[in-house]
Design a protein around this motif. Sequence first.
Motif, short mmCIF file in Angstrom:
data_model
loop_
_atom_site.label_atom_id
_atom_site.label_comp_id
_atom_site.label_asym_id
_atom_site.label_seq_id
_atom_site.Cartn_x
_atom_site.Cartn_y
_atom_site.Cartn_z
N VAL A 1 0.83 -1.20 0.00
CA VAL A 1 0.00 0.00 0.00
C VAL A 1 0.87 1.26 0.00
O VAL A 1 0.59 2.21 -0.73
N ALA A 2 1.92 1.27 0.81
CA ALA A 2 2.80 2.44 0.86
C ALA A 2 3.44 2.70 -0.51
O ALA A 2 3.53 3.86 -0.95
N ALA A 3 3.86 1.64 -1.18
CA ALA A 3 4.47 1.80 -2.50
C ALA A 3 3.46 2.34 -3.51
O ALA A 3 3.79 3.22 -4.32
N ASP A 4 2.23 1.83 -3.45
CA ASP A 4 1.19 2.29 -4.39
C ASP A 4 0.84 3.76 -4.16
O ASP A 4 0.70 4.54 -5.12
N VAL A 5 0.68 4.15 -2.90
CA VAL A 5 0.34 5.55 -2.59
C VAL A 5 1.48 6.47 -3.01
O VAL A 5 1.26 7.53 -3.60
N MET B 1 -1.08 15.16 -0.26
CA MET B 1 -0.65 16.56 -0.12
C MET B 1 0.68 16.69 0.63
O MET B 1 1.51 17.53 0.31
N ASP B 2 0.83 15.89 1.70
CA ASP B 2 2.05 15.95 2.50
C ASP B 2 2.25 14.58 3.16
O ASP B 2 1.50 13.64 2.89
N GLU B 3 3.27 14.50 4.02
CA GLU B 3 3.58 13.21 4.63
C GLU B 3 2.47 12.73 5.57
O GLU B 3 2.22 11.53 5.69
N GLN B 4 1.78 13.67 6.21
CA GLN B 4 0.68 13.26 7.07
C GLN B 4 -0.46 12.67 6.25
O GLN B 4 -1.05 11.64 6.61
N ASP B 5 -0.77 13.33 5.11
CA ASP B 5 -1.82 12.82 4.23
C ASP B 5 -1.39 11.47 3.64
O ASP B 5 -2.21 10.57 3.46
N PHE B 6 -0.09 11.35 3.34
CA PHE B 6 0.43 10.08 2.85
C PHE B 6 0.17 8.97 3.88
O PHE B 6 -0.33 7.89 3.54
N GLY B 7 0.48 9.25 5.14
CA GLY B 7 0.26 8.27 6.20
C GLY B 7 -1.21 7.90 6.34
O GLY B 7 -1.55 6.72 6.51
N ASN B 8 -2.08 8.89 6.27
CA ASN B 8 -3.51 8.62 6.39
C ASN B 8 -4.00 7.71 5.27
O ASN B 8 -4.78 6.77 5.50
N LYS B 9 -3.54 7.98 4.05
CA LYS B 9 -3.96 7.17 2.91
C LYS B 9 -3.42 5.74 3.01
O LYS B 9 -4.08 4.78 2.60
N VAL B 10 -2.22 5.59 3.55
CA VAL B 10 -1.66 4.25 3.74
C VAL B 10 -2.50 3.48 4.76
O VAL B 10 -2.82 2.30 4.55
N HIS B 11 -2.86 4.12 5.86
CA HIS B 11 -3.69 3.46 6.87
C HIS B 11 -5.02 3.01 6.28
O HIS B 11 -5.48 1.89 6.53
N VAL B 12 -5.64 3.88 5.49
CA VAL B 12 -6.93 3.54 4.89
C VAL B 12 -6.76 2.38 3.91
O VAL B 12 -7.59 1.45 3.87
N CYS C 1 -2.63 -10.07 18.84
CA CYS C 1 -1.48 -9.32 18.34
C CYS C 1 -1.98 -7.95 17.87
O CYS C 1 -2.91 -7.86 17.07
N VAL C 2 -1.38 -6.90 18.39
CA VAL C 2 -1.78 -5.53 18.07
C VAL C 2 -0.67 -4.88 17.25
O VAL C 2 0.45 -4.70 17.73
N TYR C 3 -0.98 -4.54 15.99
CA TYR C 3 0.01 -3.95 15.09
C TYR C 3 -0.22 -2.44 15.02
O TYR C 3 -1.35 -1.98 14.82
N ASP C 4 0.85 -1.68 15.17
CA ASP C 4 0.78 -0.23 15.05
C ASP C 4 1.58 0.19 13.83
O ASP C 4 2.79 -0.08 13.75
N HIS C 5 0.93 0.82 12.85
CA HIS C 5 1.58 1.17 11.59
C HIS C 5 2.22 2.56 11.64
O HIS C 5 1.60 3.51 12.11
N LYS C 6 3.44 2.64 11.12
CA LYS C 6 4.14 3.91 11.02
C LYS C 6 4.63 4.08 9.58
O LYS C 6 5.05 3.13 8.94
N THR C 7 4.57 5.34 9.10
CA THR C 7 5.02 5.61 7.73
C THR C 7 6.12 6.66 7.67
O THR C 7 6.86 6.72 6.70
N GLY C 8 6.24 7.48 8.70
CA GLY C 8 7.25 8.54 8.68
C GLY C 8 8.34 8.29 9.69
O GLY C 8 8.68 7.15 10.01
N ARG C 9 8.87 9.38 10.23
CA ARG C 9 9.96 9.27 11.19
C ARG C 9 9.45 9.12 12.63
O ARG C 9 10.24 8.94 13.55
N GLY C 10 8.16 9.27 12.80
CA GLY C 10 7.60 9.15 14.14
C GLY C 10 7.83 7.77 14.72
O GLY C 10 8.08 6.81 14.00
#
Length: 348
Positions: A234-238, A245-256, A306-315
């Motif tokens: 998903v990250a590669a496709d987005v 618009m920005d990295e935050q929007d990128f992260g939101n779209k990856v989560h969705v 099992c609880v997975y937490d997704h990260k896309t940036g430097r956070g």
Amino acid sequence: MSRLTNDRHAQEIAALRTELAGLAVGVKLIRLDHVLSCKYRPDQPRAPAGQSDGGRWVSEGTDGASEAQSQTEDSVLEDGSRVLSIRIRAKPHTDWDEQHTVTGPDGTRTVFETSGLTQTIRDGDSGEILARSRLTQDGAEPEAFVQLARSRPRPSDDLARRFARALEAAGSLFSVLSGQNTKNRKAIFVAPASEYIPGDAYDHRAMWVGAVGQTELDQLCPRNREVQAIADLVAADVRASGNYMDEQDFGNKVHVGIADIIRAMRDPNFDAEISYDPITGDKVIYGTKGSLRLDTLEHPRPSTVCVYDHKTGRGYLRSRRAVDLVSAAQKRYPDATTFIAIEIRAGQ
């Protein structure tokens, strides 16, 4: 010998034991100060990728091709917590091969000593063992330990507070270790079934936090590779679409995008983007104010979540959120006994 003499003798022995315990703590503090003098630097060399220790810090004067005898890292978190990690790389230590000392914002110190898959959690000031457990394919199994004779039983309310602080410390350690995830090793936080309740035994609150290899992770959470593969796809496709618009929007779209794929499977034991009331654990409408969102949940066995937490940036996964994630999952699955938190960094 009179009873009075016996009592005085016992008091003298107790005083000597207390003094020895104080000296032992003093020695540990001196050693800790010595280690802290060797500050962690972001430009410290790492072992090259492809090795078993690829990406890990190595000592100065090496090319990373051979393992150092020991490695030290000092990390400070956003809330002021500090994690000092020492790893024995070549010559095994008599008691542990990894030691992590977590100092909370209030100064409380908790020590996590790991030898293989067995972990001992100690009070950082007194050295008292708070818990000991071994990681198995079913989660963390408690192990018996012998407490020193000089240790006095804690009141139940004091023990409750100390265990709660140890839980917070485990979250801080997990946060730091998650930032060091590599392709072959990932940090996990195996939390107890519930926080300490006065009067309860330790048997059902085994806790384990550390990095494990892919084999161990597959046994605990069988779909972890699938979750990682979906996140990467998903990250590669987005990213390729450029439709953000920005990295935050990128992260939101990856989560969705991740949630859409997982929900389409219609597997009751595999779900994504779920919002819960943090107090009751009831499922609420996604995005409800004050709710807690869980990115992906895997329920491989009745006893395990099992609880997975997704990260896309430097956070990074903050320690308080790590504990909150597990707490929410506990409320959702009250009959489960093992809760495992894992950070998944999409596209990496």
